[in-house]
Scaffold this motif. Structure first.
Motif, PDB file in Angstrom:
ATOM      1  N   ILE A  42       0.742  -1.182   0.076  1.00  0.00           N
ATOM      2  CA  ILE A  42       0.147   0.018  -0.138  1.00  0.00           C
ATOM      3  C   ILE A  42       0.886   1.518  -0.146  1.00  0.00           C
ATOM      4  CG2 ILE A  42      -1.564   1.302   1.418  1.00  0.00           C
ATOM      5  CD1 ILE A  42      -2.771  -1.477   2.101  1.00  0.00           C
ATOM      6  N   ASN A  43       1.782   1.382   0.732  1.00  0.00           N
ATOM      7  CA  ASN A  43       2.796   2.309   0.798  1.00  0.00           C
ATOM      8  C   ASN A  43       3.536   2.808  -0.624  1.00  0.00           C
ATOM      9  OD1 ASN A  43       2.399   3.097   3.478  1.00  0.00           O
ATOM     10  ND2 ASN A  43       4.007   1.860   4.188  1.00  0.00           N
ATOM     11  N   MET A  44       3.964   1.572  -1.192  1.00  0.00           N
ATOM     12  CA  MET A  44       4.483   1.631  -2.424  1.00  0.00           C
ATOM     13  C   MET A  44       3.493   2.251  -3.579  1.00  0.00           C
ATOM     14  SD  MET A  44       6.072  -1.364  -5.079  1.00  0.00           S
ATOM     15  CE  MET A  44       4.296  -2.066  -5.108  1.00  0.00           C
ATOM     16  N   LEU A  45       2.299   1.724  -3.544  1.00  0.00           N
ATOM     17  CA  LEU A  45       1.218   2.130  -4.547  1.00  0.00           C
ATOM     18  C   LEU A  45       0.958   3.705  -4.091  1.00  0.00           C
ATOM     19  CD1 LEU A  45      -1.102  -0.690  -4.649  1.00  0.00           C
ATOM     20  CD2 LEU A  45       0.430  -0.042  -6.382  1.00  0.00           C
ATOM     21  N   ASN A  46       0.760   3.948  -2.923  1.00  0.00           N
ATOM     22  CA  ASN A  46       0.538   5.431  -2.439  1.00  0.00           C
ATOM     23  C   ASN A  46       1.850   6.282  -3.279  1.00  0.00           C
ATOM     24  OD1 ASN A  46      -1.310   6.766  -0.971  1.00  0.00           O
ATOM     25  ND2 ASN A  46      -1.107   5.308   0.347  1.00  0.00           N
ATOM     26  N   THR A  47       2.991   5.911  -2.755  1.00  0.00           N
ATOM     27  CA  THR A  47       3.940   6.813  -3.255  1.00  0.00           C
ATOM     28  C   THR A  47       3.900   6.870  -4.857  1.00  0.00           C
ATOM     29  OG1 THR A  47       5.569   5.931  -1.574  1.00  0.00           O
ATOM     30  CG2 THR A  47       6.628   6.929  -3.483  1.00  0.00           C
ATOM     31  N   ALA A  48       3.702   5.611  -5.699  1.00  0.00           N
ATOM     32  CA  ALA A  48       3.475   6.013  -7.110  1.00  0.00           C
ATOM     33  C   ALA A  48       2.556   6.686  -7.377  1.00  0.00           C
ATOM     34  CB  ALA A  48       3.466   4.499  -7.649  1.00  0.00           C
ATOM     35  N   ALA A  49       1.325   6.559  -6.847  1.00  0.00           N
ATOM     36  CA  ALA A  49       0.084   7.514  -7.221  1.00  0.00           C
ATOM     37  C   ALA A  49       0.218   8.999  -7.138  1.00  0.00           C
ATOM     38  CB  ALA A  49      -1.140   7.024  -6.285  1.00  0.00           C
ATOM     39  N   ASN A  50       1.077   9.252  -5.876  1.00  0.00           N
ATOM     40  CA  ASN A  50       1.409  10.659  -5.564  1.00  0.00           C
ATOM     41  C   ASN A  50       2.345  11.143  -6.391  1.00  0.00           C
ATOM     42  OD1 ASN A  50      -0.415  10.913  -3.362  1.00  0.00           O
ATOM     43  ND2 ASN A  50       0.997  10.121  -1.728  1.00  0.00           N
ATOM     44  N   SER A  51       3.181  10.285  -7.276  1.00  0.00           N
ATOM     45  CA  SER A  51       4.018  10.848  -8.175  1.00  0.00           C
ATOM     46  C   SER A  51       3.418  10.997  -9.455  1.00  0.00           C
ATOM     47  CB  SER A  51       5.238   9.914  -8.387  1.00  0.00           C
ATOM     48  OG  SER A  51       5.806   9.843  -6.909  1.00  0.00           O
ATOM     49  N   GLY A  52       2.077  10.792  -9.613  1.00  0.00           N
ATOM     50  CA  GLY A  52       1.199  10.595 -10.837  1.00  0.00           C
ATOM     51  C   GLY A  52       0.879   9.596 -11.642  1.00  0.00           C
ATOM     52  N   ASP A  53       1.276   8.486 -10.898  1.00  0.00           N
ATOM     53  CA  ASP A  53       1.041   7.032 -11.471  1.00  0.00           C
ATOM     54  C   ASP A  53      -0.493   6.640 -11.541  1.00  0.00           C
ATOM     55  OD1 ASP A  53       0.763   4.466 -12.551  1.00  0.00           O
ATOM     56  OD2 ASP A  53       2.716   3.852 -11.449  1.00  0.00           O
ATOM     57  N   ILE A  54      -1.265   7.013 -12.558  1.00  0.00           N
ATOM     58  CA  ILE A  54      -2.738   6.784 -12.540  1.00  0.00           C
ATOM     59  C   ILE A  54      -3.019   5.359 -12.491  1.00  0.00           C
ATOM     60  CG2 ILE A  54      -4.849   7.086 -14.066  1.00  0.00           C
ATOM     61  CD1 ILE A  54      -3.640   9.534 -15.136  1.00  0.00           C
ATOM     62  N   GLU A  55      -2.428   4.524 -12.998  1.00  0.00           N
ATOM     63  CA  GLU A  55      -2.617   3.130 -12.861  1.00  0.00           C
ATOM     64  C   GLU A  55      -2.480   2.716 -11.570  1.00  0.00           C
ATOM     65  OE1 GLU A  55      -1.061   0.427 -15.970  1.00  0.00           O
ATOM     66  OE2 GLU A  55      -0.815   2.038 -17.314  1.00  0.00           O
ATOM     67  N   SER A  56      -1.685   3.128 -10.985  1.00  0.00           N
ATOM     68  CA  SER A  56      -1.122   2.657  -9.418  1.00  0.00           C
ATOM     69  C   SER A  56      -2.243   3.278  -8.584  1.00  0.00           C
ATOM     70  CB  SER A  56       0.192   2.871  -9.195  1.00  0.00           C
ATOM     71  OG  SER A  56       1.036   2.220  -9.610  1.00  0.00           O
ATOM     72  N   ALA A  57      -2.500   4.380  -8.630  1.00  0.00           N
ATOM     73  CA  ALA A  57      -3.757   5.144  -8.066  1.00  0.00           C
ATOM     74  C   ALA A  57      -5.143   4.351  -8.239  1.00  0.00           C
ATOM     75  CB  ALA A  57      -4.223   6.423  -8.470  1.00  0.00           C
ATOM     76  N   ARG A  58      -5.345   3.824  -9.245  1.00  0.00           N
ATOM     77  CA  ARG A  58      -6.493   2.917  -9.733  1.00  0.00           C
ATOM     78  C   ARG A  58      -6.506   1.664  -9.170  1.00  0.00           C
ATOM     79  NH1 ARG A  58      -9.503   4.528 -15.175  1.00  0.00           N
ATOM     80  NH2 ARG A  58     -11.229   3.451 -14.092  1.00  0.00           N
ATOM     81  N   PHE A  59      -5.269   1.089  -9.020  1.00  0.00           N
ATOM     82  CA  PHE A  59      -5.133  -0.180  -8.472  1.00  0.00           C
ATOM     83  C   PHE A  59      -5.376  -0.273  -6.944  1.00  0.00           C
ATOM     84  CE2 PHE A  59      -2.605  -3.765  -6.621  1.00  0.00           C
ATOM     85  CZ  PHE A  59      -3.249  -4.648  -7.426  1.00  0.00           C
ATOM     86  N   LEU A  60      -4.984   0.859  -6.567  1.00  0.00           N
ATOM     87  CA  LEU A  60      -4.992   1.021  -4.881  1.00  0.00           C
ATOM     88  C   LEU A  60      -6.497   1.276  -4.513  1.00  0.00           C
ATOM     89  CD1 LEU A  60      -3.964   0.858  -2.201  1.00  0.00           C
ATOM     90  CD2 LEU A  60      -3.121   3.239  -2.696  1.00  0.00           C
ATOM     91  N   ILE A  61      -7.067   1.968  -5.358  1.00  0.00           N
ATOM     92  CA  ILE A  61      -8.663   2.175  -4.896  1.00  0.00           C
ATOM     93  C   ILE A  61      -9.339   0.783  -5.027  1.00  0.00           C
ATOM     94  CG2 ILE A  61     -10.783   3.160  -6.075  1.00  0.00           C
ATOM     95  CD1 ILE A  61      -9.105   5.467  -7.223  1.00  0.00           C
ATOM     96  N   GLY A  62      -9.038   0.070  -6.087  1.00  0.00           N
ATOM     97  CA  GLY A  62      -9.663  -1.159  -6.443  1.00  0.00           C
ATOM     98  C   GLY A  62      -9.220  -2.319  -5.207  1.00  0.00           C
ATOM     99  N   LEU A  63      -7.921  -2.099  -4.867  1.00  0.00           N
ATOM    100  CA  LEU A  63      -7.483  -2.953  -3.580  1.00  0.00           C
ATOM    101  C   LEU A  63      -8.407  -2.649  -2.174  1.00  0.00           C
ATOM    102  CD1 LEU A  63      -5.308  -5.168  -3.023  1.00  0.00           C
ATOM    103  CD2 LEU A  63      -3.646  -3.137  -2.575  1.00  0.00           C
ATOM    104  N   TYR A  64      -8.457  -1.319  -2.097  1.00  0.00           N
ATOM    105  CA  TYR A  64      -9.311  -0.958  -0.925  1.00  0.00           C
ATOM    106  C   TYR A  64     -10.855  -1.627  -1.070  1.00  0.00           C
ATOM    107  CZ  TYR A  64      -5.863   2.197   1.194  1.00  0.00           C
ATOM    108  OH  TYR A  64      -4.683   2.544   1.702  1.00  0.00           O
TER     109      TYR A  64
END
Length: 196
Positions: free
Chosen positions: A30-52
């Motif tokens: 989750i921390n890794m995905l958060n970091t990637a999402a906050n760096s503008g990685d849209i796919e990682s942001a959407r993956f984390l939303i789906g994970l939750y």
């Protein structure tokens, strides 16, 4: 991932969650995905939303509240279309109340046809009542359905679906039933196109 390839963190997260690659547990993923999402990685942001939202097997139970909170925090970076798709996806798992159905119907009407078709397929697989509601609403707006917008697959709804399939010469695609992929593509392509 270190090179900033979009979606790399999401791929790595999936591998880690499946045990195919070393990880620091679910919190590390989750921390890794958060970091990637906050760096503008849209796919990682959407993956984390789906994970939750959906959870991940025995590792993580579904929890829509953090999914919604995280979606709100990244809405600007993922854009309005993706945000709407994710909001609908969250509503799909929240239930089948009349308000939820109406909200899904309103939101899907704001999407591009491609995204709307994607959402209709999600509805077909995960919330049949919302799927039927969206099709009822679309057919009603085109004068092909006069019954209540209830999401109930009753006789009048089936007649309306079959009539449109016949009008489109798509009886074969629709024959296996209204909740099948063929019917979804046929009816979705018809009701989700802009009215002229």
């Amino acid at each position: 991932m270190d090179g900033g390839v979009p979606g790399a963190a999401a791929v790595l997260a999936r591998l880690q969650l499946d045990g195919a690659f070393p990880a620091q547990g679910v919190s590390g993923v989750i921390n890794m995905l958060n970091t990637a999402a906050n760096s503008g990685d849209i796919e990682s942001a959407r993956f984390l939303i789906g994970l939750y939202r959906d959870g991940y097997g025995l590792l993580l139970p579904p929890d829509p509240a953090p999914a919604n909170d995280f979606l709100n925090s990244v809405a600007t970076s993922i854009g309005p279309e993706a945000t709407t798709v994710e909001r609908i996806h969250l509503e799909v798992v929240s239930g089948e109340s009349a308000d939820t159905l109406a909200s899904i119907g309103e939101q899907i009407s704001t999407l591009s046809k491609g995204s709307a078709m994607q959402v209709l397929e999600i509805l077909r697989r995960q919330n049949a009542r919302a799927y039927v509601y969206v099709l009822q609403r679309g057919l009603a707006s085109r004068g092909h359905y006069t019954g209540p917008l209830s999401g109930t697959l009753d006789a009048s709804t089936i007649r309306a679906f079959n009539a449109v399939c016949a009008e489109l010469n798509a009886e074969r695609a629709c024959a296996p039933g209204p909740l099948t992929r063929g019917a979804s593509l046929t009816l979705g392509n018809y009701v989700l196109q802009p009215t002229t």
